[in-house]
Motif scaffolding. Structure first.
Motif, PDB file in Angstrom:
ATOM      1  N   ASP A  93      23.595  61.200  59.280  1.00 14.56           N
ATOM      2  CA  ASP A  93      23.097  59.831  59.218  1.00 14.56           C
ATOM      3  C   ASP A  93      21.709  59.826  58.572  1.00 14.56           C
ATOM      4  OD1 ASP A  93      21.498  57.483  60.486  1.00 14.56           O
ATOM      5  OD2 ASP A  93      23.617  56.974  60.816  1.00 14.56           O
ATOM      6  N   ILE A  94      21.619  59.273  57.377  1.00 21.33           N
ATOM      7  CA  ILE A  94      20.372  59.321  56.612  1.00 21.33           C
ATOM      8  C   ILE A  94      19.258  58.490  57.262  1.00 21.33           C
ATOM      9  CG2 ILE A  94      19.309  58.929  54.347  1.00 21.33           C
ATOM     10  CD1 ILE A  94      21.301  61.287  54.480  1.00 21.33           C
ATOM     11  N   PRO A  95      19.513  57.260  57.738  1.00 21.37           N
ATOM     12  CA  PRO A  95      18.430  56.535  58.417  1.00 21.37           C
ATOM     13  C   PRO A  95      17.902  57.273  59.654  1.00 21.37           C
ATOM     14  CG  PRO A  95      20.135  55.006  57.767  1.00 21.37           C
ATOM     15  CD  PRO A  95      20.687  56.391  57.528  1.00 21.37           C
ATOM     16  N   LEU A  96      18.795  57.892  60.429  1.00 25.18           N
ATOM     17  CA  LEU A  96      18.343  58.690  61.570  1.00 25.18           C
ATOM     18  C   LEU A  96      17.513  59.868  61.081  1.00 25.18           C
ATOM     19  CD1 LEU A  96      18.198  59.674  64.480  1.00 25.18           C
ATOM     20  CD2 LEU A  96      20.464  60.713  64.156  1.00 25.18           C
ATOM     21  N   ALA A  97      17.975  60.532  60.031  1.00 30.54           N
ATOM     22  CA  ALA A  97      17.233  61.664  59.478  1.00 30.54           C
ATOM     23  C   ALA A  97      15.833  61.234  59.059  1.00 30.54           C
ATOM     24  CB  ALA A  97      17.989  62.260  58.292  1.00 30.54           C
ATOM     25  N   ALA A  98      15.714  60.068  58.446  1.00 25.00           N
ATOM     26  CA  ALA A  98      14.410  59.571  57.995  1.00 25.00           C
ATOM     27  C   ALA A  98      13.466  59.373  59.184  1.00 25.00           C
ATOM     28  CB  ALA A  98      14.573  58.272  57.221  1.00 25.00           C
ATOM     29  N   LYS A  99      13.973  58.815  60.272  1.00 26.83           N
ATOM     30  CA  LYS A  99      13.139  58.612  61.462  1.00 26.83           C
ATOM     31  C   LYS A  99      12.698  59.956  62.059  1.00 26.83           C
ATOM     32  CE  LYS A  99      15.358  54.265  62.575  1.00 26.83           C
ATOM     33  NZ  LYS A  99      16.446  53.648  63.339  1.00 26.83           N
ATOM     34  N   CYS A 100      13.610  60.907  62.080  1.00 28.18           N
ATOM     35  CA  CYS A 100      13.294  62.222  62.651  1.00 28.18           C
ATOM     36  C   CYS A 100      12.295  62.976  61.782  1.00 28.18           C
ATOM     37  CB  CYS A 100      14.574  63.027  62.838  1.00 28.18           C
ATOM     38  SG  CYS A 100      15.671  62.321  64.096  1.00 28.18           S
ATOM     39  N   VAL A 101      12.466  62.907  60.461  1.00 29.25           N
ATOM     40  CA  VAL A 101      11.510  63.555  59.553  1.00 29.25           C
ATOM     41  C   VAL A 101      10.130  62.932  59.741  1.00 29.25           C
ATOM     42  CG1 VAL A 101      10.878  63.816  57.114  1.00 29.25           C
ATOM     43  CG2 VAL A 101      13.201  64.348  57.856  1.00 29.25           C
ATOM     44  N   ALA A 102      10.076  61.594  59.845  1.00 29.72           N
ATOM     45  CA  ALA A 102       8.794  60.908  60.041  1.00 29.72           C
ATOM     46  C   ALA A 102       8.130  61.326  61.350  1.00 29.72           C
ATOM     47  CB  ALA A 102       9.006  59.392  60.010  1.00 29.72           C
ATOM     48  N   ALA A 103       8.944  61.672  62.358  1.00 31.16           N
ATOM     49  CA  ALA A 103       8.406  62.096  63.651  1.00 31.16           C
ATOM     50  C   ALA A 103       8.023  63.578  63.672  1.00 31.16           C
ATOM     51  CB  ALA A 103       9.431  61.814  64.755  1.00 31.16           C
ATOM     52  N   GLY A 104       8.296  64.280  62.576  1.00 30.11           N
ATOM     53  CA  GLY A 104       7.912  65.685  62.488  1.00 30.11           C
ATOM     54  C   GLY A 104       9.016  66.678  62.775  1.00 30.11           C
ATOM     55  N   ALA A 105      10.229  66.189  63.045  1.00 32.77           N
ATOM     56  CA  ALA A 105      11.352  67.095  63.305  1.00 32.77           C
ATOM     57  C   ALA A 105      11.898  67.648  61.994  1.00 32.77           C
ATOM     58  CB  ALA A 105      12.461  66.354  64.054  1.00 32.77           C
ATOM     59  N   ARG A 106      12.586  68.759  62.097  1.00 33.92           N
ATOM     60  CA  ARG A 106      13.280  69.348  60.954  1.00 33.92           C
ATOM     61  C   ARG A 106      14.726  68.874  61.024  1.00 33.92           C
ATOM     62  NH1 ARG A 106      10.070  74.110  59.341  1.00 33.92           N
ATOM     63  NH2 ARG A 106       8.307  74.137  60.763  1.00 33.92           N
ATOM     64  N   VAL A 107      15.297  68.509  59.856  1.00 31.94           N
ATOM     65  CA  VAL A 107      16.630  67.910  59.840  1.00 31.94           C
ATOM     66  C   VAL A 107      17.532  68.674  58.882  1.00 31.94           C
ATOM     67  CG1 VAL A 107      17.950  65.808  59.374  1.00 31.94           C
ATOM     68  CG2 VAL A 107      15.658  65.636  60.370  1.00 31.94           C
ATOM     69  N   VAL A 108      18.759  68.909  59.337  1.00 32.69           N
ATOM     70  CA  VAL A 108      19.769  69.545  58.494  1.00 32.69           C
ATOM     71  C   VAL A 108      21.088  68.782  58.640  1.00 32.69           C
ATOM     72  CG1 VAL A 108      20.398  71.244  60.269  1.00 32.69           C
ATOM     73  CG2 VAL A 108      20.879  71.738  57.861  1.00 32.69           C
ATOM     74  N   LYS A 109      21.755  68.590  57.510  1.00 41.17           N
ATOM     75  CA  LYS A 109      23.068  67.963  57.515  1.00 41.17           C
ATOM     76  C   LYS A 109      24.120  69.041  57.776  1.00 41.17           C
ATOM     77  CE  LYS A 109      23.817  65.068  54.105  1.00 41.17           C
ATOM     78  NZ  LYS A 109      23.792  64.441  52.762  1.00 41.17           N
ATOM     79  N   PRO A 110      25.306  68.671  58.250  1.00 43.45           N
ATOM     80  CA  PRO A 110      26.348  69.665  58.517  1.00 43.45           C
ATOM     81  C   PRO A 110      26.768  70.501  57.305  1.00 43.45           C
ATOM     82  CG  PRO A 110      26.866  67.649  59.654  1.00 43.45           C
ATOM     83  CD  PRO A 110      25.682  67.351  58.754  1.00 43.45           C
ATOM     84  N   ASN A 111      26.479  70.045  56.105  1.00 47.74           N
ATOM     85  CA  ASN A 111      26.816  70.829  54.911  1.00 47.74           C
ATOM     86  C   ASN A 111      25.708  71.819  54.535  1.00 47.74           C
ATOM     87  OD1 ASN A 111      24.831  69.250  53.751  1.00 47.74           O
ATOM     88  ND2 ASN A 111      26.186  68.274  52.265  1.00 47.74           N
ATOM     89  N   GLY A 112      24.640  71.872  55.333  1.00 45.98           N
ATOM     90  CA  GLY A 112      23.557  72.815  55.087  1.00 45.98           C
ATOM     91  C   GLY A 112      22.387  72.243  54.307  1.00 45.98           C
ATOM     92  N   GLU A 113      22.490  71.012  53.852  1.00 43.74           N
ATOM     93  CA  GLU A 113      21.384  70.383  53.119  1.00 43.74           C
ATOM     94  C   GLU A 113      20.274  70.019  54.099  1.00 43.74           C
ATOM     95  OE1 GLU A 113      20.447  66.321  50.559  1.00 43.74           O
ATOM     96  OE2 GLU A 113      22.520  66.807  51.073  1.00 43.74           O
TER      97      GLU A 113
END
Length: 148
Positions: A73-93
């Motif tokens: 989920d890209i919007p969720l990823a954006a919120k998590c990145v903004a909060a300082g978390a590291r994000v990975v998609k199931p395809n490894g991106e």
């Protein structure tokens, strides 16, 4: 550090638990239901109320610096990145401050294209063994980096 999994449509839950177990990291599997809870001592299954984006909201409110989030989920990823978390998609991106804006723009463009052509058929490509391998490598690297 915690590993948050946006689990409702996640094809790599077992891989997440394997990597987290090896590193001794707590795992939070967040979903609307339909997933059997794990008896693994590091895994907590969180069932949120039914409704659109409830699991995303739960993760976004908690994930922060030092945490790792697995989501498509890209919007969720954006919120998590903004909060300082590291994000990975199931395809490894991996999604970072450097590429999340582009990912959001591409998502919005594709949504507009789908809306403009209601007869458009097909979707994304199938999940492959190579995707799973890339994911395992990326998750291991992100979790080791977050632990430092």
């Amino acid at each position: 550090m915690s590993l948050y999994i946006d689990a409702d449509a996640c094809p790599v839950k077992e891989e997440c638990v394997r990597v987290a177990d090896r590193l001794g990291v707590r795992v939070l599997i967040v979903c609307n239901g339909g997933i059997r809870p794990s008896d693994h001592p590091l895994v907590e299954t969180v069932f949120v109320t039914e409704g659109p984006d409830e699991a995303d909201k739960w993760i976004a409110e908690r994930a922060g610096k030092g945490d790792v989030v697995v989501t498509s989920d890209i919007p969720l990823a954006a919120k998590c990145v903004a909060a300082g978390a590291r994000v990975v998609k199931p395809n490894g991106e991996t999604l970072t401050e450097a590429n999340i804006g582009n990912a959001l723009a591409t998502r919005d463009l594709m949504a507009d294209l789908r809306a403009a052509d209601p007869f458009r058929q097909g979707g994304g490509r199938a999940f492959t063994k190579q995707d799973r391998s890339r994911f395992l490598d990326a998750l291991d690297r992100l979790m080791r980096a977050a632990a430092r």
